[in-house]
Design an enzyme around this catalytic site. Sequence first.
Site, PDB file in Angstrom:
ATOM      1  N   CYS A 111       0.819  -1.223   0.000  1.00 49.46           N
ATOM      2  CA  CYS A 111       0.000   0.000   0.000  1.00 49.46           C
ATOM      3  C   CYS A 111       0.852   1.272   0.000  1.00 49.46           C
ATOM      4  CB  CYS A 111      -0.948  -0.004   1.189  1.00 49.46           C
ATOM      5  SG  CYS A 111      -1.987  -1.461   1.220  1.00 49.46           S
ATOM      6  N   HIS A 258      -3.193   7.267   2.500  1.00 45.80           N
ATOM      7  CA  HIS A 258      -3.665   5.950   2.056  1.00 45.80           C
ATOM      8  C   HIS A 258      -5.028   5.677   2.695  1.00 45.80           C
ATOM      9  CE1 HIS A 258      -4.000   1.805   1.165  1.00 45.80           C
ATOM     10  NE2 HIS A 258      -3.692   1.374   2.364  1.00 45.80           N
ATOM     11  N   ASN A 288     -10.240  -0.040   0.188  1.00 45.71           N
ATOM     12  CA  ASN A 288      -8.771   0.015   0.196  1.00 45.71           C
ATOM     13  C   ASN A 288      -8.250  -0.667  -1.070  1.00 45.71           C
ATOM     14  OD1 ASN A 288      -6.041  -0.429   0.567  1.00 45.71           O
ATOM     15  ND2 ASN A 288      -6.217  -1.134   2.676  1.00 45.71           N
TER      16      ASN A 288
HETATM   17  N1  COA Z   1     -18.339  -8.289  10.314  1.00 46.90           N
HETATM   18  C1  COA Z   1     -18.772  -8.512  11.558  1.00 46.90           C
HETATM   19  N2  COA Z   1     -17.958  -8.837  12.567  1.00 46.90           N
HETATM   20  C2  COA Z   1     -16.646  -8.923  12.294  1.00 46.90           C
HETATM   21  C3  COA Z   1     -16.126  -8.700  11.027  1.00 46.90           C
HETATM   22  C4  COA Z   1     -17.040  -8.381   9.999  1.00 46.90           C
HETATM   23  N3  COA Z   1     -16.647  -8.147   8.745  1.00 46.90           N
HETATM   24  N4  COA Z   1     -14.782  -8.860  11.067  1.00 46.90           N
HETATM   25  C5  COA Z   1     -14.454  -9.150  12.323  1.00 46.90           C
HETATM   26  N5  COA Z   1     -15.589  -9.216  13.077  1.00 46.90           N
HETATM   27  C6  COA Z   1     -15.714  -9.510  14.484  1.00 46.90           C
HETATM   28  C7  COA Z   1     -14.537 -10.278  15.044  1.00 46.90           C
HETATM   29  O1  COA Z   1     -14.698 -11.663  14.820  1.00 46.90           O
HETATM   30  C8  COA Z   1     -14.597  -9.922  16.498  1.00 46.90           C
HETATM   31  O2  COA Z   1     -15.607 -10.693  17.106  1.00 46.90           O
HETATM   32  P1  COA Z   1     -15.427 -11.235  18.629  1.00 46.90           P
HETATM   33  O3  COA Z   1     -15.335  -9.993  19.463  1.00 46.90           O
HETATM   34  O4  COA Z   1     -16.670 -12.026  18.826  1.00 46.90           O
HETATM   35  O5  COA Z   1     -14.168 -12.031  18.611  1.00 46.90           O
HETATM   36  C9  COA Z   1     -15.105  -8.475  16.497  1.00 46.90           C
HETATM   37  O6  COA Z   1     -15.725  -8.279  15.206  1.00 46.90           O
HETATM   38  C10 COA Z   1     -14.014  -7.452  16.672  1.00 46.90           C
HETATM   39  O7  COA Z   1     -12.952  -7.817  15.816  1.00 46.90           O
HETATM   40  P2  COA Z   1     -11.650  -6.954  15.726  1.00 46.90           P
HETATM   41  O8  COA Z   1     -10.707  -7.605  14.775  1.00 46.90           O
HETATM   42  O9  COA Z   1     -11.190  -6.642  17.120  1.00 46.90           O
HETATM   43  O10 COA Z   1     -12.235  -5.613  15.077  1.00 46.90           O
HETATM   44  P3  COA Z   1     -11.512  -4.244  14.878  1.00 46.90           P
HETATM   45  O11 COA Z   1     -12.232  -3.175  15.586  1.00 46.90           O
HETATM   46  O12 COA Z   1     -10.026  -4.348  15.100  1.00 46.90           O
HETATM   47  O13 COA Z   1     -11.753  -3.985  13.324  1.00 46.90           O
HETATM   48  C11 COA Z   1     -10.506  -4.075  11.291  1.00 46.90           C
HETATM   49  C12 COA Z   1     -11.205  -4.880  12.375  1.00 46.90           C
HETATM   50  C13 COA Z   1      -9.912  -5.036  10.294  1.00 46.90           C
HETATM   51  C14 COA Z   1     -11.561  -3.202  10.604  1.00 46.90           C
HETATM   52  C15 COA Z   1      -9.410  -3.162  11.935  1.00 46.90           C
HETATM   53  O14 COA Z   1      -8.594  -3.940  12.790  1.00 46.90           O
HETATM   54  C16 COA Z   1      -8.534  -2.501  10.920  1.00 46.90           C
HETATM   55  O15 COA Z   1      -8.987  -1.691  10.122  1.00 46.90           O
HETATM   56  N6  COA Z   1      -7.223  -2.784  10.939  1.00 46.90           N
HETATM   57  C17 COA Z   1      -6.301  -2.226   9.957  1.00 46.90           C
HETATM   58  C18 COA Z   1      -6.420  -3.050   8.693  1.00 46.90           C
HETATM   59  C19 COA Z   1      -5.811  -2.364   7.514  1.00 46.90           C
HETATM   60  O16 COA Z   1      -5.847  -1.168   7.386  1.00 46.90           O
HETATM   61  N7  COA Z   1      -5.271  -3.174   6.607  1.00 46.90           N
HETATM   62  C20 COA Z   1      -4.711  -2.723   5.400  1.00 46.90           C
HETATM   63  C21 COA Z   1      -3.411  -2.078   5.622  1.00 46.90           C
HETATM   64  S1  COA Z   1      -2.788  -1.372   4.164  1.00 46.90           S
END
Ligand code: COA
Length: 331
Positions: A111, A258, A288
């Site tokens: 990215c 980004h 993204n």
């Molecule tokens: N829909 C519903 N629930 C979801 C889900 C979805 N698409 N994806 C994950 N969950 C659930 C998880 O299973 C977890 O459930 P649990 O509490 O029962 O275990 C809960 O939601 C929280 O998950 P978590 O991973 O802690 O969520 P988060 O707040 O960290 O959000 C992201 C997840 C991926 C949105 C976030 O971590 C993020 O944006 N990270 C950066 C990723 C990124 O930018 N990547 C590209 C880099 S270039």
Amino acid sequence: MTMKITGTGSALPERKVTNFDLEKLVETSDEWIQKRTGIAERRISDGETVSTLAADACRKALEMAGKTADEVNLILVATCSPELLLPCCACQVQAMIGASGAVAFDLNAACSGFLFALNTAYAYLHTGLYKNALVVGSEVLSKLVDWSDRGTCILFGDGAGAVFVEASADEMVRGNGRRAGMECMVQGADGAKGMVLSCAERAVNNAFTSQKQTQSPYIYMDGQEVYKFATKQVPACIQEALDKTGLAVADVDWFVLHQANVRIIESVAKRLKADIAKFPMNIHKIGNMSSATIPVLLDEWNRGGRIKEGDRLVLSGFGAGLTYGASILVW
Ligand code: COA
């Protein structure tokens, strides 16, 4: 010798995939996705490829710059999802647009790729090796995504953005007294943390190896680790770039970041104590797109007349590697 962006272009697949479409594939909801990421829909390839999207974006950037393909010296394509390992995407683009005199190669910094490619072009132009370059970010991430993994499939989209950059010996002073061109760049990598966001290629698997490997061909991500990395590293490298140039946050008109997650962008604005209105966003409609997000957003803001001559921009990205960077330029 400085470098100016004189043309921008972008290309997106026709097909829109909304969060409601994803609700039919995995256990998720439009509400969850919008709240956690800010994304409502994304474009997904239905035949468009990394090279066709890149070539479309390049044609538009050239048209804006008033240049023809045979004038192009260098084509740099940042991508982590090319349709071919050989030849590289930049050479495919060269053939598609007819830039027969250009040197062409790809660069992969995920990215951060577009930003790293822009800085690479700057290094070439600054030293006088080339006079101009097409710098592209193009991705079809939809083929690298595990569509049964709700943690990743909701985030990514496909698309391409390009800029045409030209070396300029004259220090063009804009109306507000600022000198047009690149002012500073900061880049970094932390390979030791690289496996928090990864995607495997084909394993070594032949009659001569005892190491029979099986590996998932899809994107793996530890979302929380990536989130922590981005919210810490992006403001830190923007601040480093500002410090290097003796500038303050208030001297910047636009922070073109980004587009990975609205919450990450908001957190960066907060840490920098910058006005969130200075952070353009389009993630809600395209998700993204890795290396393509910054040039696509730049093109949208430029064509919409939002960027004016003399505006100071910070471009900043982060991604797999882990990689990160920030560049400061005056339009
Ligand atoms: N829909 C519903 N629930 C979801 C889900 C979805 N698409 N994806 C994950 N969950 C659930 C998880 O299973 C977890 O459930 P649990 O509490 O029962 O275990 C809960 O939601 C929280 O998950 P978590 O991973 O802690 O969520 P988060 O707040 O960290 O959000 C992201 C997840 C991926 C949105 C976030 O971590 C993020 O944006 N990270 C950066 C990723 C990124 O930018 N990547 C590209 C880099 S270039």
